[in-house]
Design a protein around this motif. Structure first.
Motif, short mmCIF file in Angstrom:
data_model
loop_
_atom_site.label_atom_id
_atom_site.label_comp_id
_atom_site.label_asym_id
_atom_site.label_seq_id
_atom_site.Cartn_x
_atom_site.Cartn_y
_atom_site.Cartn_z
N ALA A 204 0.82 -1.21 0.00
CA ALA A 204 0.00 0.00 0.00
C ALA A 204 0.86 1.26 0.00
CB ALA A 204 -0.94 -0.01 1.19
N GLU A 205 2.00 1.20 0.64
CA GLU A 205 2.89 2.36 0.73
C GLU A 205 3.50 2.74 -0.62
OE1 GLU A 205 7.11 3.48 2.95
OE2 GLU A 205 5.90 1.83 3.72
N HIS A 206 3.74 1.78 -1.50
CA HIS A 206 4.44 2.03 -2.76
C HIS A 206 3.55 1.96 -4.01
CE1 HIS A 206 7.97 1.02 -0.18
NE2 HIS A 206 8.36 2.16 -0.75
N VAL A 207 2.25 1.90 -3.84
CA VAL A 207 1.37 1.77 -4.99
C VAL A 207 1.48 2.98 -5.92
CG1 VAL A 207 -0.73 2.66 -3.90
CG2 VAL A 207 -0.90 1.00 -5.76
N GLU A 208 1.64 4.18 -5.37
CA GLU A 208 1.77 5.37 -6.21
C GLU A 208 3.07 5.34 -7.02
OE1 GLU A 208 0.93 9.14 -4.41
OE2 GLU A 208 -0.67 8.28 -3.21
N VAL A 209 4.12 4.81 -6.44
CA VAL A 209 5.39 4.67 -7.16
C VAL A 209 5.22 3.70 -8.32
CG1 VAL A 209 7.81 3.96 -6.98
CG2 VAL A 209 6.72 5.15 -5.08
N GLY A 210 4.52 2.60 -8.07
CA GLY A 210 4.24 1.63 -9.13
C GLY A 210 3.43 2.23 -10.27
N LEU A 211 2.41 3.01 -9.90
CA LEU A 211 1.59 3.68 -10.92
C LEU A 211 2.45 4.62 -11.77
CD1 LEU A 211 -1.53 4.50 -8.75
CD2 LEU A 211 -1.50 2.99 -10.73
N ASP A 212 3.29 5.41 -11.11
CA ASP A 212 4.16 6.33 -11.84
C ASP A 212 5.12 5.60 -12.77
OD1 ASP A 212 2.98 8.52 -10.61
OD2 ASP A 212 4.56 8.74 -9.10
N ASN A 213 5.68 4.50 -12.30
CA ASN A 213 6.63 3.74 -13.13
C ASN A 213 5.97 3.15 -14.37
OD1 ASN A 213 8.85 4.30 -11.55
ND2 ASN A 213 8.67 2.44 -10.35
N ILE A 214 4.75 2.63 -14.22
CA ILE A 214 4.03 2.10 -15.38
C ILE A 214 3.78 3.20 -16.40
CG2 ILE A 214 1.81 1.15 -16.16
CD1 ILE A 214 3.29 -1.04 -14.89
N VAL A 215 3.32 4.35 -15.93
CA VAL A 215 3.05 5.46 -16.84
C VAL A 215 4.33 5.92 -17.53
CG1 VAL A 215 2.32 7.89 -16.96
CG2 VAL A 215 0.98 6.26 -15.65
N ASP A 216 5.42 6.04 -16.77
CA ASP A 216 6.70 6.48 -17.34
C ASP A 216 7.24 5.51 -18.39
OD1 ASP A 216 6.63 8.72 -15.74
OD2 ASP A 216 8.07 7.95 -14.27
N GLU A 217 7.16 4.22 -18.12
CA GLU A 217 7.75 3.23 -19.02
C GLU A 217 6.82 2.83 -20.17
OE1 GLU A 217 9.78 -0.09 -17.31
OE2 GLU A 217 10.42 1.12 -15.58
N ALA A 218 5.54 2.65 -19.89
CA ALA A 218 4.63 2.14 -20.91
C ALA A 218 3.86 3.25 -21.63
CB ALA A 218 3.63 1.16 -20.29
N GLU A 219 3.82 4.43 -21.01
CA GLU A 219 3.12 5.58 -21.57
C GLU A 219 1.65 5.30 -21.87
OE1 GLU A 219 5.49 7.01 -24.84
OE2 GLU A 219 7.14 7.55 -23.52
N VAL A 220 1.05 4.47 -21.03
CA VAL A 220 -0.39 4.18 -21.11
C VAL A 220 -0.95 4.21 -19.69
CG1 VAL A 220 -0.25 2.77 -23.21
CG2 VAL A 220 -0.06 1.69 -20.99
N PRO A 221 -2.24 4.50 -19.56
CA PRO A 221 -2.83 4.47 -18.21
C PRO A 221 -2.79 3.06 -17.63
CG PRO A 221 -4.30 5.54 -19.78
CD PRO A 221 -3.19 4.93 -20.57
N PRO A 222 -2.35 2.93 -16.39
CA PRO A 222 -2.27 1.60 -15.78
C PRO A 222 -3.59 1.17 -15.15
CG PRO A 222 -1.36 3.22 -14.31
CD PRO A 222 -1.75 3.96 -15.56
N PHE A 223 -3.68 -0.11 -14.89
CA PHE A 223 -4.77 -0.70 -14.12
C PHE A 223 -4.21 -1.02 -12.74
CE2 PHE A 223 -5.69 -1.90 -18.50
CZ PHE A 223 -7.02 -1.54 -18.61
N ILE A 224 -5.04 -0.94 -11.74
CA ILE A 224 -4.63 -1.35 -10.40
C ILE A 224 -5.68 -2.30 -9.84
CG2 ILE A 224 -5.63 0.73 -9.40
CD1 ILE A 224 -3.47 0.54 -7.22
N ASN A 225 -5.22 -3.41 -9.32
CA ASN A 225 -6.13 -4.40 -8.74
C ASN A 225 -5.61 -4.82 -7.38
OD1 ASN A 225 -7.90 -4.51 -10.86
ND2 ASN A 225 -7.04 -6.35 -11.75
N ASN A 226 -6.54 -5.03 -6.46
CA ASN A 226 -6.23 -5.62 -5.18
C ASN A 226 -5.94 -7.09 -5.42
OD1 ASN A 226 -6.84 -7.03 -2.61
ND2 ASN A 226 -7.32 -4.96 -1.92
#
Length: 69
Positions: free
Chosen positions: A7-29
């Motif tokens: 939970a602490e690093h989910v925003e970092v993961g979102l940012d990394n996906i956007v930076d590398e893939a240049e597409v909106p990411p999905f997030i799932n529990n």
């Protein structure tokens, strides 16, 4: 591309996906993704940033992860 995060690093993961893939990411529990089975308590998945148990998987549309479904 998919990133397992606590939970602490989910925003970092979102940012990394956007930076590398240049597409909106999905997030799932993870408990939702595994058909309601709470897997993050078993240590099966760990956060790629700190090693704590993962709670979320962040992925782009090209991942083999089932997202948004």
């Amino acid at each position: 591309m998919k990133i397992y995060c606590c939970a602490e690093h989910v925003e970092v993961g979102l940012d990394n996906i956007v930076d590398e893939a240049e597409v909106p990411p999905f997030i799932n529990n993870l408990s939702d993704e595994e058909g309601g089975k709470v897997t993050h308590n078993s240590g099966e998945f760990t956060c790629e940033y700190c090693g704590k148990p993962a709670v979320y998987v962040v992925a782009n549309e090209h991942s083999d992860t089932i997202c948004g479904g």
